[in-house]
Design an enzyme around this catalytic site. Structure first.
Site, PDB file in Angstrom:
ATOM      1  N   GLU A 167       0.816  -1.227   0.000  1.00 48.39           N
ATOM      2  CA  GLU A 167       0.000   0.000   0.000  1.00 48.39           C
ATOM      3  C   GLU A 167       0.844   1.269   0.000  1.00 48.39           C
ATOM      4  O   GLU A 167       0.750   2.116   0.890  1.00 48.39           O
ATOM      5  CB  GLU A 167      -0.961   0.011   1.195  1.00 48.39           C
ATOM      6  CG  GLU A 167      -1.980  -1.106   1.154  1.00 48.39           C
ATOM      7  CD  GLU A 167      -3.112  -0.936   2.178  1.00 48.39           C
ATOM      8  OE1 GLU A 167      -3.014  -0.079   3.054  1.00 48.39           O
ATOM      9  OE2 GLU A 167      -4.107  -1.678   2.061  1.00 48.39           O
ATOM     10  N   GLU A 376      -5.314  -8.554   0.460  1.00 47.06           N
ATOM     11  CA  GLU A 376      -6.095  -8.212   1.654  1.00 47.06           C
ATOM     12  C   GLU A 376      -7.554  -7.992   1.278  1.00 47.06           C
ATOM     13  O   GLU A 376      -7.859  -7.471   0.207  1.00 47.06           O
ATOM     14  CB  GLU A 376      -5.601  -6.908   2.320  1.00 47.06           C
ATOM     15  CG  GLU A 376      -4.345  -7.063   3.122  1.00 47.06           C
ATOM     16  CD  GLU A 376      -3.890  -5.768   3.782  1.00 47.06           C
ATOM     17  OE1 GLU A 376      -4.740  -4.943   4.179  1.00 47.06           O
ATOM     18  OE2 GLU A 376      -2.664  -5.590   3.893  1.00 47.06           O
TER      19      GLU A 376
HETATM   20  C1  GCO Z   1      -6.126  -0.804  10.082  1.00 49.78           C
HETATM   21  C2  GCO Z   1      -6.028  -1.182   8.668  1.00 49.78           C
HETATM   22  C3  GCO Z   1      -4.821  -2.092   8.471  1.00 49.78           C
HETATM   23  C4  GCO Z   1      -4.556  -2.303   7.058  1.00 49.78           C
HETATM   24  C5  GCO Z   1      -3.313  -3.027   6.653  1.00 49.78           C
HETATM   25  C6  GCO Z   1      -2.966  -2.434   5.335  1.00 49.78           C
HETATM   26  O1  GCO Z   1      -7.208  -0.847  10.611  1.00 49.78           O
HETATM   27  O2  GCO Z   1      -5.098  -0.439  10.630  1.00 49.78           O
HETATM   28  O3  GCO Z   1      -7.177  -1.769   8.215  1.00 49.78           O
HETATM   29  O4  GCO Z   1      -4.986  -3.233   9.234  1.00 49.78           O
HETATM   30  O5  GCO Z   1      -5.633  -2.856   6.397  1.00 49.78           O
HETATM   31  O6  GCO Z   1      -2.223  -2.935   7.507  1.00 49.78           O
HETATM   32  O7  GCO Z   1      -2.092  -3.205   4.635  1.00 49.78           O
END
Ligand code: GCO
Length: 478
Positions: A167, A376
């Site tokens: 990301e 994801e």
């Molecule tokens: C959160 C996010 C993360 C991300 C993930 C991205 O709530 O902190 O949803 O969990 O989805 O780290 O790669």
């Protein structure tokens, strides 16, 4: 007419990231990362929560892998903490850190679980931030390649799927535009400059991988939220195109085509925020050897936009959004984010949109002509631990079932999807939302009164997913 089945070797899995699960933040010779420092700044995270202990996966990985095996997982995506391998980001390798992941990988393989390794999931060594401002210096390119090479050399005999940067759009926008991640800057010019350097680091690592005969596949993972126009008014359709170019194609095109979209480049130049691109950069970025083998897709939701002639600002939506804090946002002249009345929302106000996943798969596939690994997808929610240690998360089952149907529809459309590693396997730390936002198939009890021991309890969704995997996506339950 029967639907095409899921491919026989489809990677049914689940995912995590080092900082969100490992804990042991000062053990095993680990150096400090920018997150180890950032969470200590008052007011940055929910009630000051941090990953010092997280869910203690560092000490309990065997128990976690056993649970993965019980669920029948075919793949597990996890990230390696750069600071365990190189405590200072460069220099001497920390053998203890190398051994931790070596043991984890061996344990996964012993249980027939395919390791999918994320090289960088946001926990930059603090030493590199201090030494040369991390992603803002081109010096990071050599350090990143050296770190990646160390992983390829040590684990490449067993790891066949590599995710370079997780990301990039999120860690860049949060880090340099919204100041909600380290290094907490609000400066779009610096963001685009740092992002360009990250693109060079990504391309260099992929090129290194391809040039040195490692077996396997490598690509970035991108947080893609397809954009809809609020209605059929041509101005709103144009705004949707603006948003798609600025939010997504700007980032992904570089990985695959080696150039930024003209419209965004032009928009940046007018404001004096375009990154500098040298002739050497261009040659590297356009070299097919530096292009990914697959696109990793982190899919959570879609966005909806309208034309923005009122000049609503704020560069991007806060994708880690805290409940109830979504405010008007957009990019002046380009688009503004609006509500989509057709969609329900999660406990954290994220749109729930399984069809959007099918659309995401189509758009990526037709634009880039690359197979997609869904790295994801999942539901962050409040869960309740019952007295008998059961967790009845039917809402999560419903969410995942609808998304699996969307993947199946995409496969039936003829699109190439390699696998699905849901977010997440165990509950874990949400970067900004603490431990109350749960994503896992496995509940981790962090309640200080009842369990200081971080006990693990499979949720109903755990057994549901087991069934899905065992039937290769045929049996999705009621
Ligand atoms: C959160 C996010 C993360 C991300 C993930 C991205 O709530 O902190 O949803 O969990 O989805 O780290 O790669």
């Amino acid at each position: 007419q029967q639907m095409k089945p899921f491919p026989k070797n489809f990677l049914w899995g689940s995912a995590s990231a080092a900082y969100q699960i490992e804990g042991a933040y000062r053990e095993g010779g680990k150096g400090l990362s920018v997150w180890d420092q950032f969470v200590r700044i008052p007011g940055k995270t929910f009630k000051g929560t941090n990953g010092d202990v997280a869910v203690d996966h560092y000490h309990r990985y065997r128990e976690d892998v056993d649970l993965m095996a019980k669920a029948g997982l075919k793949a597990y995506r996890f990230s390696i903490a750069w600071t365990r391998i190189f405590p200072n980001g460069n220099g001497e390798v920390n053998q203890e850190g190398l051994k931790f992941y070596d043991d984890l990988i061996n344990d996964l393989i012993a249980h027939q679980i395919e390791p999918v390794v994320t090289i960088y999931h946001w926990d930059l060594p603090q030493a590199l931030q201090d030494e040369y401002q991390g992603w803002e210096s081109r010096r990071i390119i050599a350090d990143f390649v050296n770190y990646a090479k160390t992983l390829f050399d040590n684990y490449g005999d067993r790891v066949k799927y590599w995710v370079t940067l997780n990301e990039q759009n999120v860690f860049m926008q949060h880090g340099y535009s919204m100041a909600s991640h380290p290094p907490a800057v609000t400066d779009p010019k610096r963001m685009y400059a740092a992002n360009h350097i990250a693109n060079l680091a990504n391309a260099s690592a992929i090129k290194y991988f391809h040039e040195h005969g490692y077996q396997g596949q490598i690509g970035p993972s991108f947080a893609y939220s397809p954009i809809y126009a609020v209605d059929a008014a041509p101005e709103n359709q144009l705004a949707a195109d603006n948003a798609e170019q600025l939010n997504s194609y700007y980032w992904m095109d570089m990985y695959v085509f080696g150039h930024y979209p003209t419209i965004v480049r032009n928009w940046q130049e007018k404001q004096g925020i375009a990154p500098e691109i040298t002739v050497e950069d261009q040659a590297l970025l356009e070299n097919p050897l530096s292009h990914p083998d697959f696109m990793g897709l982190n899919y959570y939701q879609t966005g909806t936009v309208a034309k923005n002639d009122t000049g609503v600002g704020a560069a991007a939506e806060n994708t880690s959004g805290k409940k109830g804090t979504i405010k008007e946002s957009g990019v002046p002249g380009m688009f503004k984010n609006v509500k989509n009345d057709y969609l329900q929302k999660t406990d954290w106000d994220w749109n729930i949109d399984p069809v959007g996943l099918q659309i995401a798969l189509r758009r990526i596939n037709s634009r880039y002509n690359l197979p997609v690994l869904i790295t994801e997808n999942g539901l962050g929610a409040f869960d309740t631990l019952e007295a008998d240690h059961e967790i009845h998360d039917d809402y999560r089952i419903h969410f995942l079932r609808e998304h699996v149907k969307a993947i199946h529809a995409a496969i039936d459309d003829g699109l190439q999807v390699i696998g699905y590693t849901t977010w997440s396997f165990t509950d874990l730390l949400s970067w900004l939302n603490g431990y109350q936002k749960r994503y896992g198939f496995v509940y981790v009890d962090r309640d200080e009164k009842s369990a200081k021991d971080l006990a693990r309890y499979p949720k109903d969704s755990f057994y549901w997913y087991k069934q899905v995997i065992a039937s290769n996506g045929e049996d999705l339950g009621a």
